[in-house]
Motif scaffolding. Sequence first.
Motif, PDB file in Angstrom:
ATOM      1  N   TRP A   1       0.846  -1.188   0.000  1.00  0.00           N
ATOM      2  CA  TRP A   1       0.000   0.000   0.000  1.00  0.00           C
ATOM      3  C   TRP A   1       0.887   1.245   0.000  1.00  0.00           C
ATOM      4  O   TRP A   1       1.937   1.255   0.637  1.00  0.00           O
ATOM      5  N   PRO A   2       0.553   2.297  -0.732  1.00  0.00           N
ATOM      6  CA  PRO A   2      -0.714   2.538  -1.440  1.00  0.00           C
ATOM      7  C   PRO A   2      -0.735   2.088  -2.901  1.00  0.00           C
ATOM      8  O   PRO A   2      -1.700   2.367  -3.604  1.00  0.00           O
ATOM      9  N   LYS A   3       0.313   1.432  -3.386  1.00  0.00           N
ATOM     10  CA  LYS A   3       0.313   0.986  -4.780  1.00  0.00           C
ATOM     11  C   LYS A   3      -0.775  -0.044  -5.021  1.00  0.00           C
ATOM     12  O   LYS A   3      -1.510   0.044  -6.014  1.00  0.00           O
ATOM     13  N   PHE A   4      -0.869  -1.039  -4.156  1.00  0.00           N
ATOM     14  CA  PHE A   4      -1.890  -2.074  -4.285  1.00  0.00           C
ATOM     15  C   PHE A   4      -2.674  -2.167  -2.989  1.00  0.00           C
ATOM     16  O   PHE A   4      -2.086  -2.224  -1.906  1.00  0.00           O
ATOM     17  N   GLU A   5      -3.998  -2.186  -3.101  1.00  0.00           N
ATOM     18  CA  GLU A   5      -4.857  -2.276  -1.935  1.00  0.00           C
ATOM     19  C   GLU A   5      -5.327  -3.713  -1.727  1.00  0.00           C
ATOM     20  O   GLU A   5      -5.307  -4.535  -2.649  1.00  0.00           O
ATOM     21  N   GLU A   6      -5.749  -4.008  -0.514  1.00  0.00           N
ATOM     22  CA  GLU A   6      -6.252  -5.331  -0.151  1.00  0.00           C
ATOM     23  C   GLU A   6      -7.371  -5.758  -1.096  1.00  0.00           C
ATOM     24  O   GLU A   6      -8.324  -5.017  -1.345  1.00  0.00           O
ATOM     25  N   GLY A   7      -7.253  -6.961  -1.665  1.00  0.00           N
ATOM     26  CA  GLY A   7      -8.282  -7.500  -2.543  1.00  0.00           C
ATOM     27  C   GLY A   7      -8.223  -7.014  -3.976  1.00  0.00           C
ATOM     28  O   GLY A   7      -9.010  -7.454  -4.808  1.00  0.00           O
ATOM     29  N   GLU A   8      -7.297  -6.126  -4.288  1.00  0.00           N
ATOM     30  CA  GLU A   8      -7.202  -5.587  -5.648  1.00  0.00           C
ATOM     31  C   GLU A   8      -6.649  -6.648  -6.597  1.00  0.00           C
ATOM     32  O   GLU A   8      -5.654  -7.314  -6.287  1.00  0.00           O
ATOM     33  N   PRO A   9      -7.269  -6.840  -7.773  1.00  0.00           N
ATOM     34  CA  PRO A   9      -6.704  -7.800  -8.722  1.00  0.00           C
ATOM     35  C   PRO A   9      -5.509  -7.203  -9.453  1.00  0.00           C
ATOM     36  O   PRO A   9      -5.499  -6.009  -9.786  1.00  0.00           O
ATOM     37  N   ILE A  10      -4.495  -8.009  -9.686  1.00  0.00           N
ATOM     38  CA  ILE A  10      -3.367  -7.597 -10.513  1.00  0.00           C
ATOM     39  C   ILE A  10      -3.216  -8.595 -11.642  1.00  0.00           C
ATOM     40  O   ILE A  10      -3.622  -9.761 -11.530  1.00  0.00           O
ATOM     41  N   TYR A  11      -2.648  -8.127 -12.751  1.00  0.00           N
ATOM     42  CA  TYR A  11      -2.425  -8.977 -13.921  1.00  0.00           C
ATOM     43  C   TYR A  11      -0.933  -9.258 -14.032  1.00  0.00           C
ATOM     44  O   TYR A  11      -0.107  -8.349 -13.889  1.00  0.00           O
ATOM     45  N   VAL A  12      -0.604 -10.523 -14.292  1.00  0.00           N
ATOM     46  CA  VAL A  12       0.779 -10.966 -14.246  1.00  0.00           C
ATOM     47  C   VAL A  12       1.159 -11.613 -15.575  1.00  0.00           C
ATOM     48  O   VAL A  12       0.397 -12.413 -16.126  1.00  0.00           O
ATOM     49  N   SER A  13       2.332 -11.234 -16.085  1.00  0.00           N
ATOM     50  CA  SER A  13       2.850 -11.822 -17.316  1.00  0.00           C
ATOM     51  C   SER A  13       3.803 -12.948 -16.981  1.00  0.00           C
ATOM     52  O   SER A  13       4.757 -12.768 -16.217  1.00  0.00           O
ATOM     53  N   ALA A  14       3.543 -14.118 -17.553  1.00  0.00           N
ATOM     54  CA  ALA A  14       4.403 -15.266 -17.313  1.00  0.00           C
ATOM     55  C   ALA A  14       5.461 -15.421 -18.395  1.00  0.00           C
ATOM     56  O   ALA A  14       6.284 -16.329 -18.331  1.00  0.00           O
ATOM     57  N   SER A  15       5.463 -14.535 -19.396  1.00  0.00           N
ATOM     58  CA  SER A  15       6.382 -14.702 -20.519  1.00  0.00           C
ATOM     59  C   SER A  15       7.424 -13.579 -20.629  1.00  0.00           C
ATOM     60  O   SER A  15       8.561 -13.829 -20.980  1.00  0.00           O
ATOM     61  N   ARG A  16       7.033 -12.345 -20.306  1.00  0.00           N
ATOM     62  CA  ARG A  16       7.975 -11.230 -20.443  1.00  0.00           C
ATOM     63  C   ARG A  16       8.771 -11.059 -19.156  1.00  0.00           C
ATOM     64  O   ARG A  16       8.194 -10.848 -18.091  1.00  0.00           O
ATOM     65  N   PRO A  17      10.100 -11.152 -19.202  1.00  0.00           N
ATOM     66  CA  PRO A  17      10.890 -11.046 -17.973  1.00  0.00           C
ATOM     67  C   PRO A  17      10.831  -9.637 -17.393  1.00  0.00           C
ATOM     68  O   PRO A  17      10.762  -8.651 -18.132  1.00  0.00           O
ATOM     69  N   PRO A  18      10.853  -9.527 -16.061  1.00  0.00           N
ATOM     70  CA  PRO A  18      10.785  -8.210 -15.433  1.00  0.00           C
ATOM     71  C   PRO A  18      12.117  -7.473 -15.502  1.00  0.00           C
ATOM     72  O   PRO A  18      13.192  -8.078 -15.590  1.00  0.00           O
ATOM     73  N   ALA A  19      12.036  -6.152 -15.458  1.00  0.00           N
ATOM     74  CA  ALA A  19      13.212  -5.291 -15.415  1.00  0.00           C
ATOM     75  C   ALA A  19      13.301  -4.636 -14.042  1.00  0.00           C
ATOM     76  O   ALA A  19      12.328  -4.635 -13.278  1.00  0.00           O
ATOM     77  N   ILE A  20      14.453  -4.084 -13.732  1.00  0.00           N
ATOM     78  CA  ILE A  20      14.613  -3.372 -12.472  1.00  0.00           C
ATOM     79  C   ILE A  20      13.587  -2.228 -12.420  1.00  0.00           C
ATOM     80  O   ILE A  20      13.419  -1.475 -13.378  1.00  0.00           O
ATOM     81  N   GLY A  21      12.888  -2.120 -11.303  1.00  0.00           N
ATOM     82  CA  GLY A  21      11.846  -1.106 -11.149  1.00  0.00           C
ATOM     83  C   GLY A  21      10.451  -1.625 -11.403  1.00  0.00           C
ATOM     84  O   GLY A  21       9.475  -0.974 -11.035  1.00  0.00           O
ATOM     85  N   ASP A  22      10.351  -2.805 -12.027  1.00  0.00           N
ATOM     86  CA  ASP A  22       9.031  -3.394 -12.261  1.00  0.00           C
ATOM     87  C   ASP A  22       8.471  -3.970 -10.959  1.00  0.00           C
ATOM     88  O   ASP A  22       9.220  -4.424 -10.086  1.00  0.00           O
ATOM     89  N   TYR A  23       7.143  -3.974 -10.848  1.00  0.00           N
ATOM     90  CA  TYR A  23       6.489  -4.721  -9.773  1.00  0.00           C
ATOM     91  C   TYR A  23       6.468  -6.184 -10.194  1.00  0.00           C
ATOM     92  O   TYR A  23       6.243  -6.508 -11.375  1.00  0.00           O
ATOM     93  N   VAL A  24       6.721  -7.060  -9.241  1.00  0.00           N
ATOM     94  CA  VAL A  24       6.890  -8.470  -9.571  1.00  0.00           C
ATOM     95  C   VAL A  24       6.163  -9.358  -8.573  1.00  0.00           C
ATOM     96  O   VAL A  24       5.828  -8.938  -7.463  1.00  0.00           O
ATOM     97  N   VAL A  25       5.928 -10.585  -9.003  1.00  0.00           N
ATOM     98  CA  VAL A  25       5.465 -11.651  -8.133  1.00  0.00           C
ATOM     99  C   VAL A  25       6.587 -12.674  -8.051  1.00  0.00           C
ATOM    100  O   VAL A  25       7.023 -13.208  -9.069  1.00  0.00           O
ATOM    101  N   VAL A  26       7.075 -12.905  -6.843  1.00  0.00           N
ATOM    102  CA  VAL A  26       8.164 -13.851  -6.620  1.00  0.00           C
ATOM    103  C   VAL A  26       7.576 -15.128  -6.023  1.00  0.00           C
ATOM    104  O   VAL A  26       6.954 -15.101  -4.965  1.00  0.00           O
ATOM    105  N   GLU A  27       7.761 -16.235  -6.726  1.00  0.00           N
ATOM    106  CA  GLU A  27       7.318 -17.536  -6.233  1.00  0.00           C
ATOM    107  C   GLU A  27       8.529 -18.306  -5.739  1.00  0.00           C
ATOM    108  O   GLU A  27       9.495 -18.502  -6.476  1.00  0.00           O
TER     109      GLU A  27
END
Length: 222
Positions: free
Chosen positions: A137-163
């Motif tokens: 928060w405040p970038k993403f709020e509780e329950g907010e949906p986000i869209y994630v790309s599984a093919s394009r690699p992230p760059a420095i400064g990108d928001y990411v999902v780390v598994e």
Amino acid sequence: MAIGDRVKERRTALGLSQAELAQRVGVTQQAINNLETGISAKSRHIVEIADALETTPAYLESKTDDPGPFGLRPARLAPVPTANYMPQDVPVLGQVVGGDDADFEFNGETIDYIRRPNGISRMRDVFGLYTTGSSMWPKFEEGEPIYVSASRPPAIGDYVVVELHPADEASRNGPGYIKRLKKRTPTKIVVEQFNPPKDIEFDQDQIKAIFRVIPLAELVGV
């Protein structure tokens, strides 16, 4: 028939995602998911949920098989596609469970579908997640949906999902983190969160996958 089954049945018939129903009711997406999956056996918002689903509390609670005057109508037909029409076909993966540190448990199961914005209409390798907690928060709020790309690699400064890999071999579910990529080396990555502000460091061998969160401008095609 359990209340969660009837809620899901009506929600699906009306073409609503869990997030859209939650917004109509004034609760979190997680509350709707808990009800549909049986984690919650009842809801104090049953009247509001019934109104949003165009039926009655008695029907949702299986006290009657009569869905009421609104529920007697057939399910809404899908709208005729237009330039602004967004199909509801992006799978939401991963079950939000809450924990000591992780934002969710990445179990890979589809728990919902959300609408596909025009900007990613041709992208196939895309999935969604519902955020939980307030670490970003405040970038993403509780329950907010986000869209994630599984093919394009992230760059420095990108928001990411780390598994991460599961903590033990008996588990197939690894913890997941929604953060911002700050630094990458051959052996480590460093991500940051906003609330409270801090950096988190992961060894590369801890990481099963890292995905790029698609920014709003890209979602709307600008």
